[in-house]
Design a protein around this motif. Sequence first.
Motif, PDB file in Angstrom:
ATOM      1  N   TRP A  28      10.708 -10.381   5.393  1.00 19.26           N
ATOM      2  CA  TRP A  28      10.816 -11.062   4.101  1.00 19.26           C
ATOM      3  C   TRP A  28      10.275 -10.212   2.960  1.00 19.26           C
ATOM      4  O   TRP A  28      10.692 -10.370   1.813  1.00 19.26           O
ATOM      5  N   GLY A  29       9.326  -9.325   3.252  1.00 22.88           N
ATOM      6  CA  GLY A  29       8.806  -8.464   2.206  1.00 22.88           C
ATOM      7  C   GLY A  29       9.887  -7.588   1.584  1.00 22.88           C
ATOM      8  O   GLY A  29       9.756  -7.139   0.443  1.00 22.88           O
ATOM      9  N   LEU A 272       0.932 -15.057   4.163  1.00 19.30           N
ATOM     10  CA  LEU A 272       0.217 -13.911   3.613  1.00 19.30           C
ATOM     11  C   LEU A 272       0.848 -12.584   4.026  1.00 19.30           C
ATOM     12  O   LEU A 272       0.800 -11.605   3.282  1.00 19.30           O
ATOM     13  N   PHE A 273       1.456 -12.548   5.205  1.00 22.41           N
ATOM     14  CA  PHE A 273       2.050 -11.300   5.661  1.00 22.41           C
ATOM     15  C   PHE A 273       3.215 -10.879   4.777  1.00 22.41           C
ATOM     16  O   PHE A 273       3.477  -9.685   4.633  1.00 22.41           O
ATOM     17  N   GLU A 274       3.932 -11.840   4.203  1.00 24.27           N
ATOM     18  CA  GLU A 274       4.997 -11.476   3.268  1.00 24.27           C
ATOM     19  C   GLU A 274       4.413 -10.737   2.066  1.00 24.27           C
ATOM     20  O   GLU A 274       4.969  -9.728   1.606  1.00 24.27           O
ATOM     21  N   THR A 275       3.286 -11.233   1.547  1.00 27.72           N
ATOM     22  CA  THR A 275       2.632 -10.576   0.411  1.00 27.72           C
ATOM     23  C   THR A 275       2.151  -9.179   0.786  1.00 27.72           C
ATOM     24  O   THR A 275       2.342  -8.214   0.030  1.00 27.72           O
ATOM     25  N   LEU A 276       1.556  -9.056   1.954  1.00 23.79           N
ATOM     26  CA  LEU A 276       1.051  -7.754   2.386  1.00 23.79           C
ATOM     27  C   LEU A 276       2.172  -6.728   2.508  1.00 23.79           C
ATOM     28  O   LEU A 276       2.069  -5.611   2.008  1.00 23.79           O
ATOM     29  N   PHE A 277       3.250  -7.120   3.174  1.00 20.91           N
ATOM     30  CA  PHE A 277       4.341  -6.176   3.367  1.00 20.91           C
ATOM     31  C   PHE A 277       5.075  -5.897   2.060  1.00 20.91           C
ATOM     32  O   PHE A 277       5.557  -4.779   1.844  1.00 20.91           O
ATOM     33  N   ALA A 278       5.179  -6.896   1.182  1.00 17.55           N
ATOM     34  CA  ALA A 278       5.812  -6.660  -0.115  1.00 17.55           C
ATOM     35  C   ALA A 278       5.043  -5.602  -0.906  1.00 17.55           C
ATOM     36  O   ALA A 278       5.640  -4.705  -1.520  1.00 17.55           O
ATOM     37  N   TYR A 281       5.636  -2.137   0.759  1.00 15.97           N
ATOM     38  CA  TYR A 281       6.939  -1.580   0.387  1.00 15.97           C
ATOM     39  C   TYR A 281       6.939  -1.124  -1.072  1.00 15.97           C
ATOM     40  O   TYR A 281       7.587  -0.133  -1.419  1.00 15.97           O
ATOM     41  N   GLY A 282       6.225  -1.864  -1.915  1.00 22.44           N
ATOM     42  CA  GLY A 282       6.132  -1.462  -3.307  1.00 22.44           C
ATOM     43  C   GLY A 282       5.442  -0.120  -3.468  1.00 22.44           C
ATOM     44  O   GLY A 282       5.874   0.731  -4.261  1.00 22.44           O
ATOM     45  N   PHE A 283       4.374   0.106  -2.705  1.00 25.00           N
ATOM     46  CA  PHE A 283       3.678   1.393  -2.764  1.00 25.00           C
ATOM     47  C   PHE A 283       4.596   2.527  -2.291  1.00 25.00           C
ATOM     48  O   PHE A 283       4.617   3.615  -2.883  1.00 25.00           O
ATOM     49  N   LEU A 284       5.350   2.268  -1.216  1.00 26.43           N
ATOM     50  CA  LEU A 284       6.267   3.293  -0.712  1.00 26.43           C
ATOM     51  C   LEU A 284       7.370   3.568  -1.724  1.00 26.43           C
ATOM     52  O   LEU A 284       7.763   4.723  -1.924  1.00 26.43           O
ATOM     53  N   TRP A 285       7.861   2.534  -2.365  1.00 24.99           N
ATOM     54  CA  TRP A 285       8.931   2.697  -3.352  1.00 24.99           C
ATOM     55  C   TRP A 285       8.438   3.507  -4.560  1.00 24.99           C
ATOM     56  O   TRP A 285       9.162   4.343  -5.092  1.00 24.99           O
ATOM     57  N   GLU A 286       7.183   3.235  -4.960  1.00 29.14           N
ATOM     58  CA  GLU A 286       6.614   3.940  -6.106  1.00 29.14           C
ATOM     59  C   GLU A 286       5.957   5.260  -5.714  1.00 29.14           C
ATOM     60  O   GLU A 286       5.446   5.970  -6.575  1.00 29.14           O
TER      61      GLU A 286
END
Length: 324
Positions: A28-29, A272-278, A281-286
């Motif tokens: 879901w992230g 909470l795991f959705e928030t963690l993975f989101a 992924y945001g860090f990897l994208w940036e």
Amino acid sequence: MIPDTAGLHASRRTMLGIACGMGAGALWGLVFLAPALAHDFSPLQLTIGRYVFYGLFSAAIMAPRWRRTIAQATRSDWLALGWLGLCGNIFYYILLSGAVQLGGIAMTSLVIGFLPVAVTLVGSRDHGAVPLVRLWPSLLLSVAGVLCIGWQAVAAPAAGSAGRQLIGLACAGGALLSWVVFAVGNSRALNRLDHIGVHDWNLLMGIVTGSLSLLLVPWSLAFDGEPHAMLDWARLAGVSMGVALLASILGNLLWNRMSRLLPLTLVGQMILFETLFALLYGFLWEARLPTGLEAAAFVLVVASVLSCIAAHRGPAAPEAIQPA
């Protein structure tokens, strides 16, 4: 000494439920990335694309047993699928996509991060739920974690005017409300099911949601008429297919399986795991590492989940993990 088979079975159910929750959160992230990958398309177009493919994939998978499943579904099942698909899928993703595009992933993750607190508070009134007083440490850790993310968003806000940020914040708040209603309603609907499997329920929801999203196509053509190149449409189709298959099919399957294994109070913490993975992924994208506040938020959120798991292993745990 006779082994406690009931306690062992309960522990296995809890561990399997947590594993399914982690898997669902990881998939879901990915939905937070889709609006960034297809930033030149509107939230409505992103929603239509995702759920049309969700419906097509669901129909293809269910085709061999379509007649048998349809015969088992009742009128109340169809009504539940309709309002859950509309509230938890279409409305949620329109608002989430708007929040990401207007306010950024960090701000959106902050607001959606309050889902565990909201769902856990609602679920604490269910029969067999762990008493709320035992969940306060977990809830406080969760709040501390999302506040760290929020402070980071304030300290380094996403580019854009204050008006865009406020509209994005409002969209994120609407997405939060939509998902709280969906999480509670879907968990309770699954616990009432005894004639439709979890996988078939997910596929039926995909078909219903896909059908509802088709009704939005004329609206999109009338109000989202900006021209796009064929390559852009192909990119939107690829993003929509990926999100539909990974998040809507596989992610929902894992989430529905988890919802039958865990009580609603623990279901709330799994979000909470959705928030963690989101955020990951945001860090990897940036292409950057998390800041100190973001790293602290990771630690606090994980501590919140572990604290909630510990609360469900106490004296009330065997009763709490039984299906409602």
